[in-house]
Write a protein that holds these residues in place. Structure first.
Motif, PDB file in Angstrom:
ATOM      1  N   VAL B 195       0.832  -1.204   0.000  1.00  0.00           N
ATOM      2  CA  VAL B 195       0.000   0.000   0.000  1.00  0.00           C
ATOM      3  C   VAL B 195       0.870   1.259   0.000  1.00  0.00           C
ATOM      4  O   VAL B 195       1.861   1.350   0.718  1.00  0.00           O
ATOM      5  CB  VAL B 195      -0.983  -0.040   1.210  1.00  0.00           C
ATOM      6  N   ASP B 196       0.488   2.197  -0.867  1.00  0.00           N
ATOM      7  CA  ASP B 196       1.197   3.478  -0.944  1.00  0.00           C
ATOM      8  C   ASP B 196       0.240   4.485  -1.583  1.00  0.00           C
ATOM      9  O   ASP B 196      -0.515   4.124  -2.485  1.00  0.00           O
ATOM     10  CB  ASP B 196       2.464   3.322  -1.800  1.00  0.00           C
ATOM     11  N   PRO B 197       0.248   5.738  -1.125  1.00  0.00           N
ATOM     12  CA  PRO B 197      -0.642   6.718  -1.764  1.00  0.00           C
ATOM     13  C   PRO B 197      -0.118   7.175  -3.129  1.00  0.00           C
ATOM     14  O   PRO B 197      -0.857   7.746  -3.922  1.00  0.00           O
ATOM     15  CB  PRO B 197      -0.650   7.886  -0.764  1.00  0.00           C
ATOM     16  N   ASN B 198       1.183   6.915  -3.416  1.00  0.00           N
ATOM     17  CA  ASN B 198       1.803   7.354  -4.663  1.00  0.00           C
ATOM     18  C   ASN B 198       1.606   6.290  -5.752  1.00  0.00           C
ATOM     19  O   ASN B 198       2.240   5.237  -5.744  1.00  0.00           O
ATOM     20  CB  ASN B 198       3.293   7.606  -4.390  1.00  0.00           C
ATOM     21  N   LYS B 199       0.715   6.604  -6.698  1.00  0.00           N
ATOM     22  CA  LYS B 199       0.339   5.637  -7.744  1.00  0.00           C
ATOM     23  C   LYS B 199       1.512   5.239  -8.624  1.00  0.00           C
ATOM     24  O   LYS B 199       1.658   4.085  -9.021  1.00  0.00           O
ATOM     25  CB  LYS B 199      -0.766   6.255  -8.622  1.00  0.00           C
ATOM     26  N   LYS B 200       2.350   6.234  -8.924  1.00  0.00           N
ATOM     27  CA  LYS B 200       3.494   5.979  -9.809  1.00  0.00           C
ATOM     28  C   LYS B 200       4.436   4.953  -9.192  1.00  0.00           C
ATOM     29  O   LYS B 200       4.925   4.043  -9.841  1.00  0.00           O
ATOM     30  CB  LYS B 200       4.256   7.294 -10.056  1.00  0.00           C
ATOM     31  N   LEU B 202       3.605   2.763  -6.875  1.00  0.00           N
ATOM     32  CA  LEU B 202       2.914   1.469  -6.829  1.00  0.00           C
ATOM     33  C   LEU B 202       3.044   0.735  -8.151  1.00  0.00           C
ATOM     34  O   LEU B 202       3.238  -0.477  -8.188  1.00  0.00           O
ATOM     35  CB  LEU B 202       1.430   1.678  -6.521  1.00  0.00           C
ATOM     36  N   ASN B 203       2.960   1.517  -9.262  1.00  0.00           N
ATOM     37  CA  ASN B 203       3.103   0.915 -10.588  1.00  0.00           C
ATOM     38  C   ASN B 203       4.467   0.264 -10.742  1.00  0.00           C
ATOM     39  O   ASN B 203       4.580  -0.837 -11.272  1.00  0.00           O
ATOM     40  CB  ASN B 203       2.917   1.980 -11.680  1.00  0.00           C
ATOM     41  N   VAL B 204       5.497   0.968 -10.281  1.00  0.00           N
ATOM     42  CA  VAL B 204       6.851   0.404 -10.375  1.00  0.00           C
ATOM     43  C   VAL B 204       6.917  -0.868  -9.526  1.00  0.00           C
ATOM     44  O   VAL B 204       7.370  -1.918  -9.989  1.00  0.00           O
ATOM     45  CB  VAL B 204       7.914   1.435  -9.918  1.00  0.00           C
ATOM     46  N   PRO B 213      -1.179  -4.239  -5.365  1.00  0.00           N
ATOM     47  CA  PRO B 213      -0.759  -2.871  -5.063  1.00  0.00           C
ATOM     48  C   PRO B 213      -1.984  -1.996  -4.853  1.00  0.00           C
ATOM     49  O   PRO B 213      -2.806  -1.871  -5.744  1.00  0.00           O
ATOM     50  CB  PRO B 213       0.006  -2.463  -6.326  1.00  0.00           C
ATOM     51  N   VAL B 214      -2.133  -1.416  -3.669  1.00  0.00           N
ATOM     52  CA  VAL B 214      -3.374  -0.673  -3.381  1.00  0.00           C
ATOM     53  C   VAL B 214      -3.125   0.685  -2.728  1.00  0.00           C
ATOM     54  O   VAL B 214      -2.072   0.931  -2.137  1.00  0.00           O
ATOM     55  CB  VAL B 214      -4.333  -1.487  -2.464  1.00  0.00           C
TER      56      VAL B 214
END
Lengths: 352, 352
Positions: B195-200, B202-204, B213-214
């Motif tokens: 979990v991470d608020p940073n979408k970019k 999470l994509n990596v 990944p949420v």
């Protein structure tokens, strides 16, 4: 039956209540002795959301079976009623059962407690009173199992044998004293400090426990010096004391629950690799081990327990509340002793 | 030499600094690569009392020995400098040594870090670059050792095999991703949520890690459902998420340290027997195991690392700070790569 009923914050009334009804798989116990626990005090202060008045509190209990499978037997009760088939129950961690119910609790299901002449309990929670354990003292099995579970949990994560550890016990109540006694007499640790602001209590503890009894301000509580700390109080200030006192790589066992949340020094916990373990109750195995410990007098004399009549229970709660009580444990007796308790050793003890 | 110097809150200056002086038992390393760690960011924000400007930060480092015993060798450094003879050092818990010093830190003794062309280090902290590990990627050994230590610590207290556990990793930075990779690829756990608020970011992470990944608000983070939670962020809010997500009897591994203190739910920790372990650094053995892991590519490709020139290091810090950087790890390179890095595989990779 007569019962001591918790009717509202700081109010207990000794009154007539309906007898418990015998259900399938359960027994009715004639309560001979029932101890006052810290969690009963928590309820008394109106701070336990799981204990909603009106409710008969009490879950540390011994007695004789009045109706049911083991009729006539002298018994000790394990007040933790679990489902018996969830993942936790199937892996010897019954105390974590999501459907656990405790005697004298309102949630998740109301179950009247043992500050009464009678109490009902599932048969699987009934243990025969072991030889060598006085029925009047037997309710101490419950907090002893709590302390044993806590000590074993702590021992399991220590990096060296517990008998070589420097131990701090915060709180000179029953759980604190019992943790100390187990660590000292069973685990053979020699460097134990027990801390409590109540001098009278400390005096009682020091008669039975080989430890340094100190006030919270004592210079003997050296920062970063204890391998293991038992916080049996659970206030923000005691947690602060615990994290300050514990050594890098050390362990805090958090048993008390006076303040349910609060600030904590995660900086030290992280940089110094501190392990904090919350602990509550005990497994069935712990309860059985405890009966063996008490039966064989492995934690020594239990003369630090004080006894009162159940009908005067409200006064006992008041004394614990205002700190005028020095005994680490008060056990309430619902029946007139000379009429109802038949063990000769016991009758003699009453008049001493 | 040139160095990136932390001169004040959110200020880094690339400038000429004095070369380190060769001392007895130490070597001078020509730094080939040096990673930016969360703790460097903490210093950058002016929030690390152990890192006082002016100071050269950096402690994740590989290079070649410029002067000293192993002259000419390609090496990876263990930046944790310990006394070698205290109780902790003698019992394989060197990371708890009371006199521990880390590269790029001011207290308890100043030791300039590796965001520079040269750095000095005791010989006992020098490890030969293992076969199969690219010198440019080799600084990842340090955070990998941190993650390995954390995972092993968690595993040691779990009540069931870690590969059967449901795992929550909070934070998609290097430590979060590395914990995830170790738990997935080495420990073979299959139910992992990151979990991470940073979408970019999470994509990596999701390219390299077999996990869900949420976003922190995701309904996939079910309360009371994870056997083990790695909080690699260490904010009050992530600790709250951790204690809510963890299962009764479960474990929280606290690795991040963004907010050093704060409120915590001791009620759940106690009633549900939660173990919280703070962890920081790693033992020498962990570091050695990590080199083996990386040498044998046991955590897979490291292509998620981004490389920048050291002279542009201030920009990298800014990007991490403002969240515009998607890479879980940025490694800074102090020398022009084509002139100074001679491994052919390496030269090829640069131009890919």
């Amino acid at each position: 039956m007569h019962a001591l009923v918790y009717t509202g914050t700081e109010t207990l009334v000794y009154r007539e209540e309906k007898n418990p009804i015998l259900k399938n798989g359960e027994s009715i116990i004639k309560v001979k002795a029932s101890g006052i626990c810290g969690s009963d005090m928590h309820a008394y202060h109106g701070k336990d959301e799981r204990r909603i008045p009106p409710l008969i509190l009490g879950h540390e209990v011994s007695g004789t079976v009045d109706e049911g499978k083991f009729k006539g037997k002298e018994v000790v009760l394990n007040p933790l009623i679990t489902c018996g088939h969830c993942d936790y129950c199937s892996s010897n961690r019954e105390h974590l059962c999501e459907r656990r119910i405790i005697l004298g609790i309102s949630k998740p299901m109301e179950k009247q407690g043992s500050f009464a002449e009678l109490v009902s309990i599932p048969d699987k929670n009934i243990y025969e009173l072991p030889k060598g354990l006085d029925i009047k003292e037997a309710p101490i099995a419950e907090p002893t199992a709590v302390a044993l579970h806590a000590v074993d949990l702590g021992e399991s994560v220590l990096s060296k044998p517990i008998n070589e550890c420097k131990v701090l016990v915060i709180g000179g109540g029953a759980i604190g004293l019992l943790c100390g006694l187990i660590v000292s007499k069973i685990k053979k640790a020699e460097e134990i400090v027990i801390v409590d602001p109540n001098k009278k209590r400390l005096n009682v503890c020091s008669k039975y426990l080989k430890a340094d009894p100190v006030h919270p301000n004592s210079p003997k509580i050296i920062n970063n010096s204890f391998d293991i700390v038992f916080d049996t109080v659970g206030l923000e200030i005691t947690r602060q004391d615990a994290i300050e006192a514990v050594k890098p790589g050390g362990t805090i066992i958090h048993i008390g629950l006076t303040q349910p949340s609060g600030q904590f020094d995660f900086r030290k916990a992280t940089l110094q690799e501190i392990t904090l373990i919350g602990t509550y109750c005990y497994t069935n195995k712990d309860f059985e081990k405890t009966l063996d410990i008490l039966s064989n007098k492995k934690i020594g004399s239990l003369d630090w327990i004080e006894f009162r009549d159940l009908k005067n229970g409200a006064d006992a709660f008041k004394e614990i509340h205002n700190g005028s009580c020095s005994a680490p444990k008060i056990i309430l007796l619902p029946w007139k002793l000379n009429n109802n308790l038949t063990q000769p050793t016991f009758v003699i003890r009453i008049f001493l």
